[in-house]
Write a protein that holds these residues in place. Structure first.
Motif, PDB file in Angstrom:
ATOM      1  N   GLY A  72      -1.935 -38.135   7.635  1.00  0.00           N
ATOM      2  CA  GLY A  72      -1.597 -36.816   7.101  1.00  0.00           C
ATOM      3  C   GLY A  72      -0.732 -36.862   5.868  1.00  0.00           C
ATOM      4  N   ALA A  73      -0.779 -37.964   5.130  1.00  0.00           N
ATOM      5  CA  ALA A  73       0.016 -38.117   3.918  1.00  0.00           C
ATOM      6  C   ALA A  73      -0.875 -37.989   2.688  1.00  0.00           C
ATOM      7  N   ARG A  74      -0.258 -37.705   1.557  1.00  0.00           N
ATOM      8  CA  ARG A  74      -0.964 -37.693   0.296  1.00  0.00           C
ATOM      9  C   ARG A  74      -0.997 -39.110  -0.288  1.00  0.00           C
ATOM     10  N   TYR A  75      -2.009 -39.348  -1.113  1.00  0.00           N
ATOM     11  CA  TYR A  75      -2.219 -40.680  -1.684  1.00  0.00           C
ATOM     12  C   TYR A  75      -2.400 -40.558  -3.185  1.00  0.00           C
ATOM     13  N   ALA A  76      -1.757 -41.457  -3.942  1.00  0.00           N
ATOM     14  CA  ALA A  76      -1.922 -41.488  -5.392  1.00  0.00           C
ATOM     15  C   ALA A  76      -2.216 -42.910  -5.835  1.00  0.00           C
ATOM     16  N   GLU A  77      -2.927 -43.003  -6.949  1.00  0.00           N
ATOM     17  CA  GLU A  77      -3.313 -44.292  -7.513  1.00  0.00           C
ATOM     18  C   GLU A  77      -2.945 -44.294  -8.988  1.00  0.00           C
ATOM     19  N   THR A  78      -2.308 -45.356  -9.443  1.00  0.00           N
ATOM     20  CA  THR A  78      -1.831 -45.416 -10.823  1.00  0.00           C
ATOM     21  C   THR A  78      -2.320 -46.692 -11.494  1.00  0.00           C
ATOM     22  N   LEU A  79      -2.020 -46.807 -12.779  1.00  0.00           N
ATOM     23  CA  LEU A  79      -2.201 -48.073 -13.468  1.00  0.00           C
ATOM     24  C   LEU A  79      -1.255 -49.108 -12.871  1.00  0.00           C
ATOM     25  N   THR A  80      -1.484 -50.386 -13.193  1.00  0.00           N
ATOM     26  CA  THR A  80      -0.648 -51.446 -12.645  1.00  0.00           C
ATOM     27  C   THR A  80       0.773 -51.334 -13.188  1.00  0.00           C
ATOM     28  N   GLY A  81       1.733 -51.659 -12.351  1.00  0.00           N
ATOM     29  CA  GLY A  81       3.130 -51.672 -12.762  1.00  0.00           C
ATOM     30  C   GLY A  81       3.938 -50.537 -12.176  1.00  0.00           C
ATOM     31  N   PHE A  82       5.201 -50.838 -11.893  1.00  0.00           N
ATOM     32  CA  PHE A  82       6.071 -49.833 -11.289  1.00  0.00           C
ATOM     33  C   PHE A  82       6.566 -48.798 -12.284  1.00  0.00           C
ATOM     34  N   LYS A  83       6.353 -49.010 -13.568  1.00  0.00           N
ATOM     35  CA  LYS A  83       6.673 -47.941 -14.510  1.00  0.00           C
ATOM     36  C   LYS A  83       5.775 -46.734 -14.241  1.00  0.00           C
ATOM     37  N   TRP A  84       4.580 -46.984 -13.689  1.00  0.00           N
ATOM     38  CA  TRP A  84       3.677 -45.896 -13.300  1.00  0.00           C
ATOM     39  C   TRP A  84       3.906 -45.478 -11.858  1.00  0.00           C
ATOM     40  N   LEU A  85       4.050 -46.436 -10.976  1.00  0.00           N
ATOM     41  CA  LEU A  85       4.187 -46.113  -9.548  1.00  0.00           C
ATOM     42  C   LEU A  85       5.423 -45.270  -9.270  1.00  0.00           C
ATOM     43  N   ALA A  86       6.523 -45.550  -9.952  1.00  0.00           N
ATOM     44  CA  ALA A  86       7.755 -44.792  -9.711  1.00  0.00           C
ATOM     45  C   ALA A  86       7.606 -43.332 -10.101  1.00  0.00           C
ATOM     46  N   ARG A  87       6.596 -43.038 -10.915  1.00  0.00           N
ATOM     47  CA  ARG A  87       6.348 -41.667 -11.367  1.00  0.00           C
ATOM     48  C   ARG A  87       5.054 -41.114 -10.775  1.00  0.00           C
ATOM     49  N   ALA A  88       4.674 -41.589  -9.603  1.00  0.00           N
ATOM     50  CA  ALA A  88       3.388 -41.215  -9.014  1.00  0.00           C
ATOM     51  C   ALA A  88       3.309 -39.749  -8.617  1.00  0.00           C
TER      52      ALA A  88
END
Length: 499
Positions: free
Chosen positions: A311-327
């Motif tokens: 029941g959670a939302r899912y996001a996919e980003t480019l590689t790297g935590f500069k993107w993941l931290a802003r998902a």
């Protein structure tokens, strides 16, 4: 000149503008200071930290002194501490920026300059090219003002927060005593990890003595990266010898964490995707409804299936935590397959190997209290969601240009079939527009291959996944065998690319 790539600079030590040296660092810092002033952030506090690599102490001193001369109050951390401590400090203090002198898991001859902004998140495009322009405009001489070192109690504050993870994330529940084998791979994470785990209640720790003290030459490993073949051999031998329940390997700046587990066939290291889904599920058990979990385009598809089931939302980003931290809003957990895990985004908006190790220990202790293991959990995921067999083929090439050339050849003449399965081809560079990514994705009927050049090393990276449905527990072994056969064919195709 060295250019800003993954959140800053990284390159070999040596003279000249194409290498890491005091002049390069001073110019980069002057450019960063100008960029901050242009955004009306002049006079805001900046945190400067470092690891224990060759040149790190000198580069941190230069960075702090150039910033101070430019009018910024500087907190210069007094010891070589893990990168997550600097990320934590930037957020905790409300600093306008932070600089960590580190080359993470690169070879001994390298060093780097990592920039945090925006509440402790990594630098993000197009800021990198904007800073590059400011660096080009820097004129000599560059002023410097001495800066005293100070910890401001930040390490204690960080450790206190990490020690609370089992209660804040794990919640109430029975826990069993466990034994943990640990290596920091000659990096700076050893003492901090021991303090954090002990404070969280995991005091039965056995460390790899040969790798515990920081050593910039990394004498016992060919490459100081837990993912590299042979890097965790000493750790796994120690874990088996002391009958540990969990093995933990940190990379040299302790922002990455790899886990080793006992299996009927002996000890093995988990893949980043395996650790990723295990920690995500642990976080989601007590997370608020509709929380967000995230991973990258090169990671396993399993997290998406788990998130939907929980029941959670899912996001996919480019590689790297500069993107993941802003998902997105409501982010409670993010990971990348390269053993990077962000388990407490409210505190550290970057990957954090120390907190990941504490949360992994908490999960193992709770499972042991129920007579279960991490392997049991992974088996359950496979039966419920299908086998998600994955691997990475990392091809070391003469330089980064050679890796980019291979990608361009694939872009021009992409394969239409892999492992006997027709695949569709997606050029992520075309989809992402101005965002810099050279990833190519090939996918079809449970098979997926992502190819991209490394952003920090002369490597071509291939990310493989074969997904095989499982009709029940009795069919699990057969499904895994089929998936592994498909992976084997993909590996051979990837290795041929280097030719």
């Amino acid at each position: 000149m060295l250019t800003f790539g993954t959140a800053g600079l990284r390159g070999p030590l040596g003279p000249g503008p194409d290498a890491m040296n005091e002049t390069t660092v001073a110019r980069a810092t002057a450019g960063l200071a100008a960029w901050l002033r242009d955004r009306c952030l002049g006079g805001g506090q900046v945190v400067v930290g470092r690891d224990a690599r060759h040149g790190s102490a000198e580069f941190a001193e230069v960075t702090a002194e150039v910033l101070a001369a430019a009018g910024f109050p500087v907190l210069r951390l007094p010891e070589p501490w893990p990168t997550p401590v600097t990320a934590f400090a930037v957020r905790a203090l409300g600093a306008v920026a932070g600089v960590q002198i580190t080359a993470s898991h690169n070879p001994p001859a390298d060093n780097g300059y990592k920039v945090f902004v925006d509440g402790g998140a990594q630098l993000l495009a197009p800021a990198d090219t904007e800073i590059e322009r400011q660096i080009v405009a820097v004129t000599e001489p560059i002023a410097r003002t001495p800066v005293a070192e100070s910890d401001a109690g930040l390490l204690s504050r960080y450790l206190a927060r990490v020690a609370q993870l089992p209660q804040r994330i794990g919640g109430p529940g029975e826990q069993a005593d466990i034994r943990i084998a640990l290596t920091p791979l000659h990096g700076v994470g050893g003492a901090t990890a021991v303090q954090a785990l002990t404070a969280a209640g995991f005091a039965d720790l056995q460390v790899v003595a040969e790798q515990f003290t920081p050593d910039p030459d990394f004498p016992t490993v060919a490459f100081p990266n837990p993912e590299e073949p042979g890097a965790t051999d000493l750790l796994l031998r120690l874990a088996e010898r002391v009958d540990a329940d969990l093995a933990v390997a940190l990379d040299p700046d302790a922002d990455r964490c790899a886990l080793g587990v006992p299996t009927p066939e002996g000890w093995r290291m988990l893949r980043g995707d395996e650790t990723g889904v295990l920690l995500a599920d642990h976080v989601l058990r007590t997370a608020p409804p509709d929380s967000l979990v995230a991973t990258t385009i090169v990671s396993s598809r399993l997290l998406a299936r788990l998130a939907a089931d929980r029941g959670a939302r899912y996001a996919e980003t480019l590689t790297g935590f500069k993107w993941l931290a802003r998902a997105g809003e409501g982010l409670v957990y993010a990971y990348e397959e390269a053993i990077g895990h962000c388990v407490d985004p409210a505190t550290v908006r970057d990957k954090d190997g120390i907190s990941a190790a504490v949360l992994a220990a908490d999960l193992v202790s709770r499972l042991r209290a129920r007579g279960r293991t991490l392997i049991d959990e992974l088996d359950d995921y496979a039966v419920r969601f299908g086998v998600h067999a994955g691997d990475q083929v990392s091809l070391r090439l003469p330089d980064q240009q050679a890796a980019a050339a291979v990608v361009n050849v694939l872009r021009t003449a992409p394969p239409r079939e892999l492992a006997g399965i027709p695949v569709d081809y997606t050029d992520m560079a075309a989809l992402r527009g101005r965002l810099r990514t050279d990833a190519l994705v090939f996918a079809g009927d449970g098979l997926r291959l992502v190819v991209r050049p490394s952003g920090t090393e002369p490597k071509l990276k291939c990310y493989l996944e074969a997904i095989q449905p499982v009709s029940g527990p009795d069919e699990l072994a057969a499904a895994r065998s089929t998936a592994q056969q498909r992976l084997s064919e993909l590996r051979e195709y990837c290795r041929a690319l280097a030719g």
